[in-house]
Design a protein around this motif. Structure first.
Motif, PDB file in Angstrom:
ATOM      1  N   PHE A  84      -5.691  -3.315  -2.098  1.00  0.00           N
ATOM      2  CA  PHE A  84      -5.208  -3.549  -0.746  1.00  0.00           C
ATOM      3  C   PHE A  84      -4.603  -2.268  -0.207  1.00  0.00           C
ATOM      4  N   CYS A  85      -4.391  -2.236   1.094  1.00  0.00           N
ATOM      5  CA  CYS A  85      -3.823  -1.048   1.724  1.00  0.00           C
ATOM      6  C   CYS A  85      -2.377  -0.860   1.272  1.00  0.00           C
ATOM      7  N   ALA A  86      -1.908   0.368   1.379  1.00  0.00           N
ATOM      8  CA  ALA A  86      -0.556   0.704   0.919  1.00  0.00           C
ATOM      9  C   ALA A  86       0.481   0.232   1.928  1.00  0.00           C
ATOM     10  N   ALA A  87       0.642  -1.071   2.055  1.00  0.00           N
ATOM     11  CA  ALA A  87       1.611  -1.638   2.987  1.00  0.00           C
ATOM     12  C   ALA A  87       2.946  -1.843   2.286  1.00  0.00           C
ATOM     13  N   PRO A  88       4.063  -1.574   2.972  1.00  0.00           N
ATOM     14  CA  PRO A  88       5.368  -1.823   2.367  1.00  0.00           C
ATOM     15  C   PRO A  88       5.563  -3.304   2.049  1.00  0.00           C
ATOM     16  N   GLY A  89       6.478  -3.594   1.142  1.00  0.00           N
ATOM     17  CA  GLY A  89       6.806  -4.963   0.795  1.00  0.00           C
ATOM     18  C   GLY A  89       6.511  -5.265  -0.656  1.00  0.00           C
TER      19      GLY A  89
END
Length: 207
Positions: A84-89
């Motif tokens: 998955f994309c490097a999204a925060p959380g």
């Protein structure tokens, strides 16, 4: 020092805190009730990313509630969802930690593991040698230079003792030019948990 000397989870957090930076990436190989994941969130902050694995929905549900109450942005991924994309959380994944490499967008600063069974859960469901070996090897490959794989290991049950033998052999066989290895134990307590810290060395370091 405020922590109790034999408390290995506290030591695991102390060794992790030394290399974690806000906004970084960390992995929890064994989410359980979410205490290690919560610690990682506290260090990385809302701009950081945590990837957490557990094969028990009971564990992930409890951890998700704990983290959401602490203000974390929590998402859930099903097995086979891929990278998955490097999204925060905090990304909680119901999949084997052996699949670690499929989900990481960048190299993690820390990979934490607390082997054994879910606290308060079914003690027949434990981490197993085969999948743990795959997960540890994947973690060592994935770590950023200067990053640390930190594992609390329990020997109070049969699979835990087999897991311990595997992890000790894996750590002892690592090239000293590539990894630093530390084993922290309590020798005057029979079958006490112990800590293994493996640090990926930075290029150009000596000693």
């Amino acid at each position: 020092m405020t922590r109790q000397l034999p408390h290995m989870v506290s030591w695991s957090h102390a060794f992790a805190a030394e290399v974690l930076t806000p906004g970084g990436l960390a992995v929890d190989l064994t989410v359980g009730r979410g205490q290690d994941t919560l610690f990682l969130f506290g260090k990385l902050g809302p701009e950081g990313m945590i990837v957490g694995f557990d094969i028990q929905e009971e564990a992930l549900s409890a951890a998700g509630e704990l983290l959401a109450a602490a203000g974390a942005q929590v998402s859930r991924l099903a097995p086979g969802a891929g990278s998955f994309c490097a999204a925060p959380g905090v990304h909680l994944i119901c999949d084997s930690h052996a699949e670690l490499g499929r989900y990481l967008p960048v190299a993690p600063q820390v990979v934490l593991a607390n082997f054994g069974y879910l606290p308060g859960g079914d003690r027949r469901v434990v981490t197993a040698v085969a999948s743990s070996r795959l997960a540890l090897n994947a973690a060592l490959d994935a770590l950023a230079p200067g990053g640390r794989l930190i594992a609390v290991i329990y020997t109070g049950h049969d699979e835990g003792r087999r897991e311990s033998q595997m992890i000790d052999a894996l750590a002892a066989g690592l090239c000293s030019r590539l990894f630093h290895v530390l084993r922290l134990e309590v020798p005057n307590r029979r079958r006490s948990p112990y800590l293994m810290v493996i640090e990926k060395r930075r290029r150009g370091t000596e000693g």
